[in-house]
Design an enzyme around this catalytic site. Sequence first.
Site, short mmCIF file in Angstrom:
data_model
loop_
_atom_site.label_atom_id
_atom_site.label_comp_id
_atom_site.label_asym_id
_atom_site.label_seq_id
_atom_site.Cartn_x
_atom_site.Cartn_y
_atom_site.Cartn_z
N LYS A 1 -6.20 1.65 -1.82
CA LYS A 1 -6.09 0.97 -1.81
C LYS A 1 -7.01 -0.19 -3.05
O LYS A 1 -7.61 0.10 -3.48
CB LYS A 1 -7.42 0.72 -0.71
CG LYS A 1 -6.77 1.30 0.82
CD LYS A 1 -8.29 0.98 1.88
CE LYS A 1 -7.15 1.90 3.08
NZ LYS A 1 -7.93 1.98 4.32
N VAL A 2 -6.46 -1.56 -2.53
CA VAL A 2 -6.91 -2.58 -3.87
C VAL A 2 -7.28 -3.81 -2.98
O VAL A 2 -7.07 -4.44 -2.04
CB VAL A 2 -5.91 -2.89 -4.87
CG1 VAL A 2 -6.04 -4.27 -6.38
CG2 VAL A 2 -4.81 -2.06 -5.07
N GLY B 1 -2.27 0.94 -2.85
CA GLY B 1 -0.73 1.34 -4.29
C GLY B 1 -0.69 2.83 -3.95
O GLY B 1 -1.27 3.51 -2.87
N GLY B 2 0.01 2.86 -4.48
CA GLY B 2 0.23 4.77 -4.86
C GLY B 2 -1.00 5.62 -4.68
O GLY B 2 -0.57 6.17 -3.35
N PHE B 3 -1.81 5.32 -4.78
CA PHE B 3 -3.08 5.41 -5.22
C PHE B 3 -4.38 5.72 -4.49
O PHE B 3 -4.71 6.50 -4.05
CB PHE B 3 -3.66 6.14 -6.83
CG PHE B 3 -2.49 6.76 -7.15
CD1 PHE B 3 -2.29 8.37 -7.35
CD2 PHE B 3 -2.40 6.58 -8.75
CE1 PHE B 3 -1.74 8.73 -8.23
CE2 PHE B 3 -1.27 7.26 -9.29
CZ PHE B 3 -0.70 8.93 -8.70
N ASP C 1 6.52 3.41 -14.87
CA ASP C 1 7.04 2.27 -14.03
C ASP C 1 7.49 0.95 -13.99
O ASP C 1 6.63 0.35 -13.79
CB ASP C 1 6.64 2.64 -13.10
CG ASP C 1 6.69 3.06 -11.33
OD1 ASP C 1 7.87 2.61 -11.27
OD2 ASP C 1 6.24 3.39 -10.50
#
Length: 677
Positions: free
Chosen positions: A362-363, A358-360, A475
């Site tokens: 890793k998942v 994601g933008g922030f 968002d």
Amino acid sequence: MMFQLIMVLLLFLFTPKKVVCQGTNTNDGELNFNGGKNLYTTGSANLNNNGLLTLTNSTPRTTGQVFYNRPLQFKDSINGTAYSFSTTFVFAIEFHNGSYGGFGLAFVISPTRGFPISFPRNYLGIFNISNMGYPSNHIVAIELDTTFDQPLGDIDANHVGIDINSLVSDKADSAHYFKDDGTPTNLSLSSGDLMQLWVEYDSKHKQLNVTLHPLLVPKPKIPLLSLQKDLSQYLLEYMYIGFTSATGELTASHYIFDWKFKMNGTVSDINHSRLPKILLEDQLESHSLKRILIISLSVSGAVLVIFLILGLWLFLKKKKLMEVLEDWEVQFGPHRFAYKDLHTATKGFKGTELLGRGGFGKVYKGTLPVSNIEIAVKRVSHDSRQGMREFIAEIATIGRLRHPNLVRLQGYCRHKGELYLVYDCMPKGSLDKLLYHQQPMEILDWSQRFKIIKDVSYGLCYLHEQWVQVIIHRDIKPANILLDHNMNAKLGDFGLAKLYDHGIDPQTSHVAGTLGYISPELSRTGKASTSSAVFALGVVMLEITCGRKPILPRASQSKMVLNDWVLECWENGDIMQVLDHKIGHEYIEKQVALVLKLGLLCSHPVAAMRPSMSSVIQNLDNVVQLPHNLLDIMKDQEIKGGGEAPDSPASRSITPLTFTESFLSRGRACFLIIFAG
Ligand SMILES: *[C@@H]1O[C@H](CO)[C@@H](O)[C@H](O)[C@H]1NC(C)=O
Ligand SMILES: *[C@@H]1O[C@H](CO)[C@@H](O)[C@H](O)[C@H]1NC(C)=O
Ligand SMILES: *[C@@H]1O[C@H](CO)[C@@H](O)[C@H](O)[C@H]1NC(C)=O
Ligand SMILES: *[C@@H]1O[C@H](CO)[C@@H](O)[C@H](O)[C@H]1NC(C)=O
Ligand SMILES: *[C@@H]1O[C@H](CO)[C@@H](O)[C@H](O)[C@H]1NC(C)=O
Ligand SMILES: *[C@@H]1O[C@H](CO)[C@@H](O)[C@H](O)[C@H]1NC(C)=O
Ligand SMILES: *[C@@H]1O[C@H](CO)[C@@H](O)[C@H](O)[C@H]1NC(C)=O
């Protein structure tokens, strides 16, 4: 505690020790579970030699259950009337982490012997996120709840409640009892003191009474709770009875000392002299340090030294996996995860467990040890400790949001400058993948799409209108709509941008969201509001129906902006033309038209013209019709709202949000919470 301990011991010592046949079924039809006969235990529940039932111990996030082996007939098979019944039990709850612990225990009447697919923590091992509140549960429970969970309607962290099919109690009150003269006396469920609870149902008067009292006080005449309700409609003919309990990050020991049950009558009081004599032993066990000392002293010095070195080595090894818990974090207890567990769950954050980026950060996907619950862990690096406290306070707030259409944030963990956010696992991934990168097998049909639109609307309505605070999701877009294995849609995580907000120069803040979903007034003023979220939802409705992105930079002028194209087709009298061809022929034309028109209204360029989320729901549920002159409204306002240039399709990149603010609205505290993915 000490007093009771001595009493129990004294009583025990002065009782002639003959072998008593403790059959479970005494001649007057009373079931006596003293000694733990005919009981079935699962999870962390454990029956020790002298008859003490320990539902949970210091293992975090477990559930423990004990049930009577056989089902009981609770209702008349001909007229379906529930019989009277009564039960009483002696219990004690002991916290392990000072004044915090969790989560309580419950006496349950259930169609099944145990709950195999239930959650720990505030679900008490009875329910899971998908079956809360369903009439098909047929569960009647009396909860002894030691945590305060606002969304479940809890009144405090020390209450007794009557729960029917849901953990939102039908009736609840703080733990207390009434003296004979009617004066209330408060009790603390987690004091570790032995207490007795009575649950009595009167079939004739349809009344359920719950009475709590300390063990050494006789049963008070006035019950703590009295609920007027016919249980016949909730109970099945045959039901199991038992107890369930759960822990979270903070733990507690939940004990049952003795238990009796009687159908069609009142149970006799519990004979104190028969309570298991365990307390002293158990206390020693829990103070294992004492034991270690005793053992250590009794062995030679050399062994002691080796022992200590070994201990130190183990300690240092363990410390590597430990996170530092700061004072202020204690209050967020239930939402903190141990790094060790997340490390194990994700197999050490192995590459194969990576779900996405994601933008922030890793998942990763993972499975929590013990409970086997699947989770998704977002790993976010942060170097500033500044703002962490506020951020985590907010995480705790968001963690309390419970709604079937919101991805639940289960908690967080801090470890070595990295933050880990733990979410429920969403096996089907995000909607954008299903809309645009699908295999032929996975094409969403119309009914699935319509359900997704409804689900997301319910979730957003909850955020806007049904929770104690107004929460603005900054968002909304298909990438942030996630699907569980039953294709239920949930709005994805929010709140992350707050972390990045601290320490950023406000001068350089720029408004962002994702292009195509930003309302005209948001791009102008930078102020997000509920109506800018409704705008984004409108665009998403059109996108799901048409199966195309809101802006196609290379398409012809008329098709470039989705809203303009749909409106134009409608004006030309053929709104069905925009429907995604992949859907095929199986769709309800009225529904498609409704969604398209509602989508247009929601994404109206003038904020004031957009509907509130509750009216969106009413439209979707067909309770209220759309205005018949909608087309005029759309055209008319376009002229008035003129000058709103459509968002430039120059860049499609996702820009992280760097903007947040709070203000007061409708008398409620309104936090603007921003998400960036
Ligand atoms: C149902 O049947 C039982 C006995 O079979 C009887 O005692 C009870 O009064 C009946 N209840 C009703 C509401 O008819
Ligand atoms: C709570 O106490 C238990 C038992 O002492 C321990 O295992 C657990 O790590 C503690 N939890 C926290 C968050 O301190
Ligand atoms: C919740 O529990 C019910 C009944 O035990 C089960 O059918 C369902 O699959 C469970 N859902 C989840 C998400 O575990
Ligand atoms: C008893 O508890 C109630 C609710 O928690 C509280 O309002 C009240 O002040 C308490 N009374 C005493 C005497 O502590
Ligand atoms: C329940 O409590 C009320 C007093 O509040 C009492 O009149 C009634 O008899 C009780 N019922 C049972 C079944 O104990
Ligand atoms: C309870 O009473 C009903 C009649 O009212 C009877 O049919 C049933 O067997 C009784 N149950 C028990 C466990 O005694
Ligand atoms: C309690 O149990 C003891 C020993 O099992 C027995 O001697 C005594 O009579 C019992 N008391 C009552 C009131 O039943």
